[in-house]
Design a protein around this motif. Structure first.
Motif, mmCIF file in Angstrom:
data_model
loop_
_atom_site.group_PDB
_atom_site.id
_atom_site.type_symbol
_atom_site.label_atom_id
_atom_site.label_comp_id
_atom_site.label_asym_id
_atom_site.label_seq_id
_atom_site.Cartn_x
_atom_site.Cartn_y
_atom_site.Cartn_z
ATOM 1 N N MET A 153 0.809 -1.218 0.000
ATOM 2 C CA MET A 153 0.000 0.000 0.000
ATOM 3 C C MET A 153 0.844 1.271 0.000
ATOM 4 N N ASN A 154 1.987 1.248 0.679
ATOM 5 C CA ASN A 154 2.836 2.444 0.779
ATOM 6 C C ASN A 154 3.890 2.522 -0.316
ATOM 7 N N ARG A 155 3.908 1.513 -1.207
ATOM 8 C CA ARG A 155 4.815 1.479 -2.348
ATOM 9 C C ARG A 155 6.267 1.515 -1.915
ATOM 10 N N LYS A 156 6.642 0.608 -1.002
ATOM 11 C CA LYS A 156 8.013 0.461 -0.531
ATOM 12 C C LYS A 156 8.557 -0.914 -0.919
ATOM 13 N N ARG A 157 9.883 -0.987 -1.047
ATOM 14 C CA ARG A 157 10.517 -2.262 -1.352
ATOM 15 C C ARG A 157 10.614 -3.127 -0.093
ATOM 16 N N LEU A 158 10.774 -4.429 -0.334
ATOM 17 C CA LEU A 158 10.927 -5.388 0.758
ATOM 18 C C LEU A 158 12.222 -6.178 0.579
ATOM 19 N N LEU A 159 12.870 -6.469 1.699
ATOM 20 C CA LEU A 159 13.948 -7.445 1.724
ATOM 21 C C LEU A 159 13.378 -8.713 2.338
ATOM 22 N N ILE A 160 13.417 -9.804 1.594
ATOM 23 C CA ILE A 160 12.828 -11.048 2.085
ATOM 24 C C ILE A 160 13.848 -12.176 2.016
ATOM 25 N N SER A 161 13.695 -13.094 2.943
ATOM 26 C CA SER A 161 14.418 -14.356 2.894
ATOM 27 C C SER A 161 13.399 -15.394 2.443
ATOM 28 N N HIS A 162 13.576 -15.933 1.237
ATOM 29 C CA HIS A 162 12.542 -16.758 0.607
ATOM 30 C C HIS A 162 13.067 -18.169 0.339
ATOM 31 N N HIS A 163 12.273 -19.157 0.751
ATOM 32 C CA HIS A 163 12.654 -20.557 0.569
ATOM 33 C C HIS A 163 11.981 -21.124 -0.666
ATOM 34 N N ASN A 164 12.793 -21.563 -1.629
ATOM 35 C CA ASN A 164 12.278 -22.191 -2.834
ATOM 36 C C ASN A 164 12.129 -23.692 -2.583
ATOM 37 N N ARG A 165 10.894 -24.172 -2.543
ATOM 38 C CA ARG A 165 10.655 -25.567 -2.194
ATOM 39 C C ARG A 165 11.087 -26.517 -3.308
ATOM 40 N N PHE A 166 11.018 -26.071 -4.568
ATOM 41 C CA PHE A 166 11.413 -26.953 -5.672
ATOM 42 C C PHE A 166 12.899 -27.257 -5.615
ATOM 43 N N ARG A 167 13.708 -26.233 -5.329
ATOM 44 C CA ARG A 167 15.161 -26.430 -5.280
ATOM 45 C C ARG A 167 15.675 -26.599 -3.856
ATOM 46 N N ASP A 168 14.780 -26.447 -2.877
ATOM 47 C CA ASP A 168 15.143 -26.568 -1.464
ATOM 48 C C ASP A 168 16.317 -25.651 -1.110
ATOM 49 N N GLU A 169 16.181 -24.375 -1.489
ATOM 50 C CA GLU A 169 17.212 -23.396 -1.170
ATOM 51 C C GLU A 169 16.559 -22.097 -0.725
ATOM 52 N N THR A 170 17.260 -21.351 0.116
ATOM 53 C CA THR A 170 16.758 -20.077 0.624
ATOM 54 C C THR A 170 17.639 -18.957 0.097
ATOM 55 N N LEU A 171 17.003 -17.935 -0.507
ATOM 56 C CA LEU A 171 17.727 -16.809 -1.074
ATOM 57 C C LEU A 171 17.241 -15.505 -0.464
ATOM 58 N N GLN A 172 18.153 -14.551 -0.343
ATOM 59 C CA GLN A 172 17.796 -13.194 0.058
ATOM 60 C C GLN A 172 17.438 -12.418 -1.207
ATOM 61 N N ARG A 173 16.293 -11.779 -1.187
ATOM 62 C CA ARG A 173 15.838 -11.045 -2.364
ATOM 63 C C ARG A 173 15.343 -9.655 -1.973
ATOM 64 N N GLU A 174 15.526 -8.719 -2.887
ATOM 65 C CA GLU A 174 14.877 -7.414 -2.777
ATOM 66 C C GLU A 174 13.769 -7.394 -3.814
ATOM 67 N N ILE A 175 12.555 -7.078 -3.374
ATOM 68 C CA ILE A 175 11.418 -7.080 -4.286
ATOM 69 C C ILE A 175 10.642 -5.777 -4.168
ATOM 70 N N SER A 176 9.986 -5.416 -5.262
ATOM 71 C CA SER A 176 9.059 -4.284 -5.267
ATOM 72 C C SER A 176 7.652 -4.849 -5.340
ATOM 73 N N PRO A 177 6.946 -4.956 -4.198
ATOM 74 C CA PRO A 177 5.619 -5.593 -4.190
ATOM 75 C C PRO A 177 4.590 -4.771 -4.958
ATOM 76 N N GLN A 178 3.764 -5.457 -5.721
ATOM 77 C CA GLN A 178 2.737 -4.790 -6.532
ATOM 78 C C GLN A 178 1.325 -5.042 -6.006
#
Length: 321
Positions: A153-178
């Motif tokens: 709602m405030n149009r800010k970026r996010l830093l997330i730690s996201h776990h990919n279940r297909f590859r079983d790996e966790t990555l740090q990502r910067e995203i612009s939520p829409q």
């Protein structure tokens, strides 16, 4: 109509018509003269309403406020139907994810409990009678929902730690939520991924941590979001689209013909009352699972690649049984 509704209706009529005859009140409120007098006494005595009888005008009107507190109706009174609707919404909010909006909803719930008590209905009984069941829902951390929603709602970026279940790996990502999407009992955030430089959809249940940054989000047009995420089938988006055609038996058609598989789907019945369904998809994973739910009452007409995928899954399943 209970007393709360009548008090608000009296106030509304006086504001709308300035002068209201007694007969109008009795007709609109559907009460006796004695009941109306009790409501009038309550408004005058408890709420300091300056309502007076105007003999010359032949009706009741608001007069000049006298001594005492200013007249004002309480700001949060609901009729029974509104209370039931709000409590049903609360049940739905609870079903969308444990703890979501709990802090915001609980003060309202406290008022609902009081109002339900006035109506002689227990909120506990209501919650026993209205059930919303969650199937195939994955756990979403409540503390992740609010920062994601705030960033959207405030149009800010996010830093997330996201776990990919297909590859079983966790990555740090910067995203612009829409936008936030609730799909098949689970929450997703559709976003521009600055790691991959493309539009991606991330499940909140796969997030290990979420942090709002001070950087403004990159804006992606609704048309571009739709082209990537909405043109395919289900949660799997993509620009390369194929069209699937399925045929359901006459018996299964009674259910499937009432379902929406895709906004752009095409459907028709043939001469044998079998149901044909045609829709676009970009990734075979989700559509294959949905097809398997209807085996053996469904056939994959096209494309051949989808038919081969479903066949391979059936063969693999038979080997495991």
């Amino acid at each position: 109509m209970n007393q709360t509704e009548r008090l608000y209706r009296i106030d509304q009529l006086l504001h709308e018509r300035a002068v209201v005859p007694l007969g109008t009140f009795l007709r609109e409120l559907e009460v006796s003269h004695a009941t109306f007098k009790r409501d009038l006494d309550y408004l005058r005595g408890r709420l300091n309403a300056p309502i007076e009888w105007d003999r010359d005008a032949g009706g009741y009107r608001f007069g000049v406020a006298g001594a005492g507190g200013q007249y004002e109706l309480p700001g949060l009174w609901f009729n029974p139907a509104e209370i039931y609707a709000l409590l049903t919404m609360r049940q739905l909010l609870s079903s969308l994810g444990p703890g979501l909006l709990t802090a915001q909803v609980e003060p309202l719930l406290a008022r609902m409990r009081l109002l339900m008590g006035e109506e002689g209905v227990s909120i506990d009984v209501f919650e026993q009678r209205i059930r919303i069941l969650r199937l195939n829902a994955r756990t979403c951390e409540p503390e992740h929902f609010m920062p994601v929603a705030t960033a959207v709602m405030n149009r800010k970026r996010l830093l997330i730690s996201h776990h990919n279940r297909f590859r079983d790996e966790t990555l740090q990502r910067e995203i612009s939520p829409q936008r936030l999407t609730h799909y098949r009992e689970n929450w997703y955030v559709d976003a521009w991924c600055h790691l991959r430089n493309e539009i991606r959809s991330f499940g909140l249940s796969a997030m290990c941590s979420v942090t709002i940054t001070e950087d403004s989000a990159v804006e992606v047009s609704a048309a571009e979001l739709g082209a990537v995420l909405d043109s395919g089938y289900g949660i799997f988006g993509g620009r390369e689209i194929q069209w699937a055609e399925l045929v359901f038996s006459r018996e299964r058609a009674r259910w499937v013909s009432q379902e929406t598989w895709h906004d752009r789907q095409e459907s028709w019945f043939d001469d044998e009352d079998c149901y044909h369904l045609r829709f676009p998809y970009s990734d075979p994973r989700e559509v294959s699972m949905d097809i398997l739910r209807h085996v053996p009452e469904v056939s994959v007409v096209s494309p051949s690649s989808l038919r081969e995928t479903v066949t391979d899954l059936l063969h693999a399943a038979l080997k495991r049984i």
